[in-house]
Design a protein around this motif. Structure first.
Motif, PDB file in Angstrom:
ATOM      1  N   GLY A  38      -2.753  28.308  15.278  1.00  0.00           N
ATOM      2  CA  GLY A  38      -4.023  28.386  14.560  1.00  0.00           C
ATOM      3  C   GLY A  38      -3.922  28.963  13.157  1.00  0.00           C
ATOM      4  O   GLY A  38      -4.926  29.125  12.466  1.00  0.00           O
ATOM      5  N   LYS A  41      -0.629  25.633  10.061  1.00  0.00           N
ATOM      6  CA  LYS A  41       0.564  24.823   9.777  1.00  0.00           C
ATOM      7  C   LYS A  41       0.236  23.318   9.766  1.00  0.00           C
ATOM      8  O   LYS A  41       0.598  22.607   8.826  1.00  0.00           O
ATOM      9  N   THR A  42      -0.434  22.861  10.811  1.00  0.00           N
ATOM     10  CA  THR A  42      -0.759  21.428  10.876  1.00  0.00           C
ATOM     11  C   THR A  42      -1.746  21.041   9.776  1.00  0.00           C
ATOM     12  O   THR A  42      -1.620  19.978   9.158  1.00  0.00           O
ATOM     13  N   THR A  43      -2.699  21.910   9.512  1.00  0.00           N
ATOM     14  CA  THR A  43      -3.676  21.656   8.448  1.00  0.00           C
ATOM     15  C   THR A  43      -2.959  21.496   7.108  1.00  0.00           C
ATOM     16  O   THR A  43      -3.306  20.632   6.294  1.00  0.00           O
ATOM     17  N   ARG A 152      -7.238  32.282   5.605  1.00  0.00           N
ATOM     18  CA  ARG A 152      -5.811  32.357   5.929  1.00  0.00           C
ATOM     19  C   ARG A 152      -5.036  32.879   4.724  1.00  0.00           C
ATOM     20  O   ARG A 152      -5.425  32.634   3.590  1.00  0.00           O
TER      21      ARG A 152
HETATM   22  N1  LIG Z   1      -8.814  29.021   5.326  1.00  0.00           N
HETATM   23  C1  LIG Z   1      -8.298  28.201   6.228  1.00  0.00           C
HETATM   24  N2  LIG Z   1      -7.106  27.653   6.019  1.00  0.00           N
HETATM   25  C2  LIG Z   1      -6.551  26.837   6.943  1.00  0.00           C
HETATM   26  N3  LIG Z   1      -7.124  26.498   8.109  1.00  0.00           N
HETATM   27  C3  LIG Z   1      -8.334  27.011   8.380  1.00  0.00           C
HETATM   28  C4  LIG Z   1      -8.964  27.876   7.452  1.00  0.00           C
HETATM   29  N4  LIG Z   1     -10.156  28.248   7.977  1.00  0.00           N
HETATM   30  C5  LIG Z   1     -10.247  27.629   9.157  1.00  0.00           C
HETATM   31  N5  LIG Z   1      -9.169  26.878   9.419  1.00  0.00           N
HETATM   32  C6  LIG Z   1      -8.975  26.106  10.654  1.00  0.00           C
HETATM   33  O1  LIG Z   1      -7.952  26.723  11.394  1.00  0.00           O
HETATM   34  C7  LIG Z   1      -7.300  25.748  12.206  1.00  0.00           C
HETATM   35  C8  LIG Z   1      -5.797  25.824  11.972  1.00  0.00           C
HETATM   36  O2  LIG Z   1      -5.187  25.064  12.960  1.00  0.00           O
HETATM   37  P1  LIG Z   1      -3.799  24.349  12.784  1.00  0.00           P
HETATM   38  O3  LIG Z   1      -3.636  23.870  11.386  1.00  0.00           O
HETATM   39  O4  LIG Z   1      -3.681  23.364  13.875  1.00  0.00           O
HETATM   40  O5  LIG Z   1      -2.810  25.584  13.019  1.00  0.00           O
HETATM   41  P2  LIG Z   1      -1.298  25.588  13.534  1.00  0.00           P
HETATM   42  O6  LIG Z   1      -0.714  24.231  13.291  1.00  0.00           O
HETATM   43  O7  LIG Z   1      -0.658  26.679  12.706  1.00  0.00           O
HETATM   44  O8  LIG Z   1      -1.353  25.955  14.989  1.00  0.00           O
HETATM   45  C9  LIG Z   1      -7.858  24.395  11.792  1.00  0.00           C
HETATM   46  O9  LIG Z   1      -8.824  24.014  12.746  1.00  0.00           O
HETATM   47  C10 LIG Z   1      -8.500  24.674  10.449  1.00  0.00           C
HETATM   48  O10 LIG Z   1      -9.600  23.837  10.179  1.00  0.00           O
END
Ligand SMILES: Nc1ncnc2c1ncn2[C@@H]1O[C@H](COP(=O)(O)OP(=O)(O)O)[C@@H](O)[C@H]1O
Ligand SMILES: [Mg+2]
Length: 157
Positions: A38, A41-43, A152
């Protein structure tokens, strides 16, 4: 070291900026994405893919381990100043999620070494700490941290 704390919109802009500022590398460009579930990384990979003109939906490849996307050179912007790599010089975005790997050997079995040799590959690795022993020592590292629901922290090295 460059650290920034931002909301989702700014986070995506950071990914785009990162892609456009990538310097040329001798082999593949390897980026290790570090941080908990969360953390973003994927985002980050999704926003990077968009910056590369990839219109295909980028999902977490947790179950596939590795997924490749052709970079669409026609949709990407041109040169970004002397000494920087034009994003269109990348041919393939390789998205790896090492979360489910028990050993880096499993990634080697997916012809990872070959991918590393080709400068046309941009390789983004989630859970890079799981396969750190087979990543180039000087790979680019980005650390992601959860601050609160909407925020983040990104740390570039
Ligand atoms: N400021 C931010 N920057 C990045 N992601 C965010 C932010 N605020 C909320 N999010 C949400 O947090 C989640 C990050 O999940 P994800 O990218 O799957 O994480 P990971 O791949 O690290 O497990 C997404 O649902 C994204 O929309
Ligand atoms: Mg993920």
């Amino acid at each position: 070291m460059d650290t920034t704390t931002c909301n989702l919109e700014e986070f995506k802009k950071e990914a785009k900026r990162f892609i456009h500022e990538l310097a040329p590398a001798r082999g593949a460009t390897v980026v290790g994405l570090y941080g908990n579930l969360g953390a973003g990384k994927t985002t980050f990979v999704q926003a990077a893919a968009k910056a590369l003109g990839i219109s295909e939906t980028v999902n977490s490849p947790t179950f596939l381990i590795q997924k490749r996307y052709p970079v669409n050179s026609l949709e990407t912007p041109g040169s970004h100043g002397a000494g920087t790599l034009k994003v269109r010089d990348f041919e393939t975005l390789v998205h790896i999620d090492a979360y489910r790997l028990k050993h880096s050997r499993e990634l080697q079995a997916l012809r990872f070494e070959e991918l590393l040799k080709d400068p046309r590959n941009l390789i983004l690795v989630e859970w890079a700490d799981k396969v750190a022993d087979i990543l180039p020592k000087d790979h680019i590292k980005i650390f992601f941290e959860f601050v609160d629901e909407r925020t983040r922290t990104l740390r570039f090295t």
